[in-house]
Design an enzyme around this catalytic site. Structure first.
Site, PDB file in Angstrom:
ATOM      1  N   GLU A   5      -6.192  -0.858   3.995  1.00 62.02           N
ATOM      2  CA  GLU A   5      -6.868  -0.310   2.675  1.00 62.02           C
ATOM      3  C   GLU A   5      -8.483  -0.768   2.217  1.00 62.02           C
ATOM      4  OE1 GLU A   5      -5.426   2.910   2.759  1.00 62.02           O
ATOM      5  OE2 GLU A   5      -4.237   2.367   3.912  1.00 62.02           O
ATOM      6  N   GLU A  42     -10.597   6.105   9.894  1.00 57.06           N
ATOM      7  CA  GLU A  42      -9.309   6.241  10.473  1.00 57.06           C
ATOM      8  C   GLU A  42      -9.238   5.551  11.131  1.00 57.06           C
ATOM      9  OE1 GLU A  42      -7.172   5.591   7.967  1.00 57.06           O
ATOM     10  OE2 GLU A  42      -7.652   7.374   6.078  1.00 57.06           O
ATOM     11  N   ASN A  45      -7.868   4.702  -2.663  1.00 60.32           N
ATOM     12  CA  ASN A  45      -8.329   5.787  -3.531  1.00 60.32           C
ATOM     13  C   ASN A  45      -9.431   4.032  -3.851  1.00 60.32           C
ATOM     14  OD1 ASN A  45      -6.853   7.530  -3.607  1.00 60.32           O
ATOM     15  ND2 ASN A  45      -5.045   5.671  -4.187  1.00 60.32           N
TER      16      ASN A  45
HETATM   17  N1  ARG Z   1      -5.882   7.442   4.098  1.00 57.14           N
HETATM   18  C1  ARG Z   1      -4.637   6.330   4.339  1.00 57.14           C
HETATM   19  C2  ARG Z   1      -4.741   5.353   5.522  1.00 57.14           C
HETATM   20  O1  ARG Z   1      -4.943   5.897   6.264  1.00 57.14           O
HETATM   21  C3  ARG Z   1      -3.786   7.829   4.736  1.00 57.14           C
HETATM   22  C4  ARG Z   1      -3.628   8.261   4.057  1.00 57.14           C
HETATM   23  C5  ARG Z   1      -2.563   9.972   5.029  1.00 57.14           C
HETATM   24  N2  ARG Z   1      -2.592  10.854   4.275  1.00 57.14           N
HETATM   25  C6  ARG Z   1      -1.229  12.199   4.798  1.00 57.14           C
HETATM   26  N3  ARG Z   1      -1.942  13.229   3.767  1.00 57.14           N
HETATM   27  N4  ARG Z   1      -0.695  11.936   5.716  1.00 57.14           N
HETATM   28  O2  ARG Z   1      -5.225   4.596   4.476  1.00 57.14           O
HETATM   29 ZN    ZN Z   2      -6.579   4.463   6.747  1.00 57.12          ZN
END
Ligand code: ARG
Ligand code: ZN
Length: 859
Positions: free
Chosen positions: A303, A325, A270
């Site tokens: 992150e 990702e 976030n």
């Molecule tokens: N965006 C996040 C990350 O890879 C992971 C979010 C995972 N969300 C989920 N619903 N499994 O850093």
């Molecule tokens: Zn990620």
């Protein structure tokens, strides 16, 4: 969460931009754990020319009111549906919409949307959690500028956080506290975050390369404030690395991390307010292993790197999840390579890929890194989208070279800043930097399954040349591009030539001049360091592999050739039904003792592959037989090199509990030596493990000793288990490894599981606990795939319980049934029956329904 009608399938070819957008939102929260009121004021605007109905997503919300341009809307003008609200006739192409609803965070055990964890309230919105907080156009192609006002009881919520910058903080006349946050960067709803509760703030700072001062804050529950220094160090390293490597600077004045005890995944990027599973933030030398420290570094990096690859440039739709990702995993892998040891890091990543992604890609859940369809997006946060996605980006970087790749990335980030895009935009930026097209690269995004390539060799006596042809004979319609790093040796292991070839399409021919007049075939090591994510079938003879396992100057390739030697021995032994001759294998292993290798590297070289690794490589599912052979080999190694292991153990016995390469290497090597010593048939070394556990100064020493005592079924095992518990009963994160160790190895750990799940420190609502007990059990093939079928029954029952508590976790656990159809005997039948039972649940969640449906289809 639950629904009676079948859930819709989202298909990539059906994607179209939304009719309406909400470029600005003013959010108000009146917080209460049991009844939180949320109000959203949207600027709504038509996206295109012809207006039509407006749909806002909303799930499990209690609707309160709707206003358009300030005026209350008559109930005949809209419809509240199960998945949202439909407004039949929006007033104009631009208007104001105000909507209000109520939610109950304390009852939200799905840990998606706004929920309670301990004494705090927090959010998880990726991918589609925002609609569980408030009615919204909850799609990544709807970018909004957020202003967020939060009010609540200051004794419950002394800290109230959201994205961006704090505008004010004040006490209202009714005694409530109110804070206002504003995020200057537009973002989709999935990047919105809110945290409130009794949190302790720890603080640090970072000066960016342009001289700006960024305040860094980590918020933890009381008592954990001493465990944040490694996380701060990691964050500052990540910030510096992104500047040094890509010139990317942080863009706000404040960067916050919150450690959350109940969290479905690792962490969440976030904007300006990252939320982390507590286990990936909190660490000190006593309570965290070296592996945990390295994960913290990597995930904090990951992150943080999302701030550019994911947040500033985001996704147009969820099919393109790998765009952020795969790319960000690649960036975090590169970061860890730079911070630690590149060869060791690459070995770890390849081992992970082979053990987890390859089977996923050969099994019922197989999908391209850009999936063609999904029912529940949460099911697609997979090792394929993440890790295979990263391998594809690695390919691009190998084709372009890292400097050109950096230019391509800068072009991509500059050109698409503030937009939601697809992998196509990424690839075209890379091609622009490259100055020409990258043939077939797009097919990597569309093709599922691990490509299998065959090497064929022919000798031409006239020219005295060998020709190797490398062929990808599958999926003729989707040719790929491969990077083939190769090296060639003579039979003494002398390097003759090395290079990198780009293979475009299904076939490549490599000619190599033979090196001696007798026409001896050169020994060629192809796809060194897994230079493309493929399975390679070669005809190399055992002796040739041995030459590579001893002489490859590339440590990664050397390591995997040695593994292949072990796999060959296993294969032969399984076929003949007895332990085959180990002499040559032992010689190769023994040669390592004379080399001056990095300690961590050497410990990897010495580590015998796990049951899961062997099973995956050989596609053999007779786990008992494999375990017998494996233990036989380990005992042989232990007996043959007792002296060497004793020396290794002694040399590395004293370690300083700090996170330096040298000390980490010592601990790992010492543990590897201990593992072998414990397999000495005389049992005379068990005292070493007992003492190591008792006197440990670092968790890597303590837990390894205990794990080994459990694995070998030592008579000291029970003492070790209680000693560990007595020491750590107040530390939930350490207890996770304690739970895991008791069911993660060994046959038929049913009773252990059933006792541990009634333990007062076990909570089924806490995902870390579920992962440490149920997932560890289900990843232990000697228990899960027990002939009796009891392992399946136990896990199926727990999946049913979790289905109502936390569908995401339930679906994750169900994925472990993916290999059941390949098992021997009655197991497939039993598994299928259990899965059908789950499928018939009256309140089957869409997460679980999608996974179970796919696995059942594979029987
Ligand atoms: N965006 C996040 C990350 O890879 C992971 C979010 C995972 N969300 C989920 N619903 N499994 O850093
Ligand atoms: Zn990620």
């Amino acid at each position: 969460m639950t629904s009676s009608s079948p859930s819709p399938v989202h298909k990539i070819e059906e994607y179209s931009p939304n009719l309406w957008l909400t470029p600005k939102v003013d959010l108000r929260f009146d917080l209460d754990p049991h009844l939180t009121v949320v109000r959203a004021d949207y600027d709504v605007q038509l996206n295109g020319n012809s207006p039509g109905p407006l749909f806002l997503h909303g799930e499990n919300l209690e609707f309160l009111s709707l206003r358009l341009n300030g005026a209350i809307v008559d109930p005949s003008e809209f419809e509240i549906q199960e998945l949202g609200i439909l407004i039949y006739h929006p007033p104009s192409s631009k208007f104001q919409l105000t909507i209000e609803n109520r939610i109950c965070p304390s009852k939200n055990s799905s840990l998606e949307g706004l929920y309670q964890s301990g004494s705090m309230l927090c959010t998880q919105n990726e991918p589609e959690g925002f609609r569980k907080i408030v009615y919204a156009i909850d799609r990544p192609d709807n970018m909004m500028q957020f202003v967020v006002t939060i009010s609540g009881d200051p004794s419950l919520f002394p800290v109230m956080l959201s994205n961006g910058n704090l505008v004010y903080e004040k006490i209202l006349s009714d005694g409530k506290k109110e804070v206002k946050w504003e995020d200057p960067f537009p973002k989709p709803s999935y990047l919105f975050a809110l945290v409130a509760g009794e949190l302790v703030e720890t603080i640090d700072s970072f000066q960016t390369k342009s001289g700006r001062n960024v305040t860094l804050k980590i918020f933890v529950e009381k008592g954990n404030e001493k465990k944040v220094s490694f996380a701060f160090e990691s964050l500052k390293k990540a910030m510096k690395w992104d500047e040094d490597t890509f010139g990317l600077e942080y863009d706000l004045d404040l960067f916050m991390i919150v450690a959350v005890e109940d969290f479905n995944m690792g962490a969440m990027e976030n904007k300006g307010l990252n939320l982390f599973n507590a286990k990936l933030v909190l660490a000190d030398k006593k309570s965290a292993t070296d592996e945990t420290f390295e994960s913290i570094l990597a995930v904090i990096g990951h992150e943080y790197f999302h701030n550019w690859t994911g947040n500033r440039v985001t996704l147009r739709n969820w099919f393109n999840l790998t765009l952020k990702e795969g790319l960000t995993v690649f960036r975090d892998q590169w970061f860890t390579e730079d911070m630690t040891d590149p060869a060791v890091k690459r070995i770890k990543d390849i081992l992970f890929l082979k053990e987890h992604q390859f089977p996923e890609d050969q099994g019922p859940m197989s999908h391209p890194i850009v999936p063609k369809s999904y029912t529940e997006m949460n099911n697609f946060y997979t090792v394929t989208v993440y890790e295979k996605g990263a391998e594809v980006i690695r390919l691009v970087s190998e084709i372009l070279g890292r400097e050109t790749f950096k230019k391509g990335l800068m072009d991509y980030l500059t050109r698409y800043d503030g937009q939601g895009v697809t992998f196509e935009e990424f690839i075209s930026s890379m091609e622009a930097a490259f100055g020409k097209p990258i043939p077939n690269i797009r097919n990597w995004y569309h093709r599922s399954g691990t490509p299998k390539l065959q090497v064929k060799e022919t000798y031409d006596p006239k020219s005295n040349e060998w020709e190797f042809s490398i062929k990808d004979s599958s999926q003729k319609d989707l040719p790929l591009i491969f990077v083939n790093s190769y090296a060639c040796f003579d039979s003494n292991g002398t390097l003759l030539a090395e290079g990198k070839r780009i293979q475009e399409g299904h076939e490549d021919q490599i000619r190599m001049r033979a090196i001696d007049p007798s026409g001896n075939k050169p020994i060629v090591s192809f796809f060194r360091g897994l230079s493309s994510p493929i399975l390679l079938e070669t005809k190399l003879a055992k002796e040739e592999i041995r030459v590579l396992a001893e002489n490859e100057p590339d440590g990664v390739s050397r390591f995997f050739n040695f593994q292949n030697l072990i796999f060959l021995w296993m294969e032969e032994s399984i076929r003949s039904g007895k332990s085959e001759d180990l002499t040559r294998l032992l010689e190769t292993l023994g040669s390592g003792f004379k080399k001056d290798w990095d300690k961590t590297y050497f410990s990897f070289y010495l580590t015998f592959p796990s049951l899961n690794q062997i099973s995956e490589q050989l596609q053999c599912f007779d786990f008992l037989k494999m375990e017998t052979l494996r233990k036989e080999a380990i005992r042989n190694i232990a007996t043959k090199f007792t002296k060497e292991f004793q020396i290794l153990y002694e040399e590395n016995r004293k370690t300083i509990p700090i996170q330096t390469k040298e000390e980490i290497g010592k601990r790992r090597l010492k543990n590897t030596a201990l593992y072998y010593l414990l397999h000495d048939p005389s049992h005379r070394f068990e005292g070493l493990a007992v003492a190591q556990q008792r006197e440990a100064k670092h968790m890597s020493e303590e837990i390894s000793a205990l794990r080994y005592l459990i694995e070998i079924g030592s008579k000291e095992k029970e003492n070790g288990i209680s000693l560990f518990y007595d020491r750590w009963k107040e530390d939930a994160l350490v207890l996770d490894v304690w739970f895991a160790a008791q069911v993660g190895t060994g046959e038929n750990r049913f009773e252990e599981l059933e006792i541990l799940e009634t333990h007062p420190k076990f909570f089924i609502k806490n995902p870390n606990k579920v992962r440490s007990l149920y997932f560890s059990f289900a990843r232990n093939p000697l228990s899960f795939h027990s002939k009796s079928g009891k392992g399946y029954q136990i896990i199926a029952e727990r999946i049913k319980q979790l289905n109502v508590i936390n569908p995401q976790i339930a679906a994750g656990l169900a994925k472990l049934f993916s290999s059941a159809s390949k098992q021997n005997g009655d197991l497939p039948r039993i598994a299928k029956r259990e899965l059908e039972d789950i499928q018939n649940l009256p309140n089957l969640s869409k997460d679980l329904g999608e996974v179970v449906g796919k696995i059942i289809n594979s029987f």
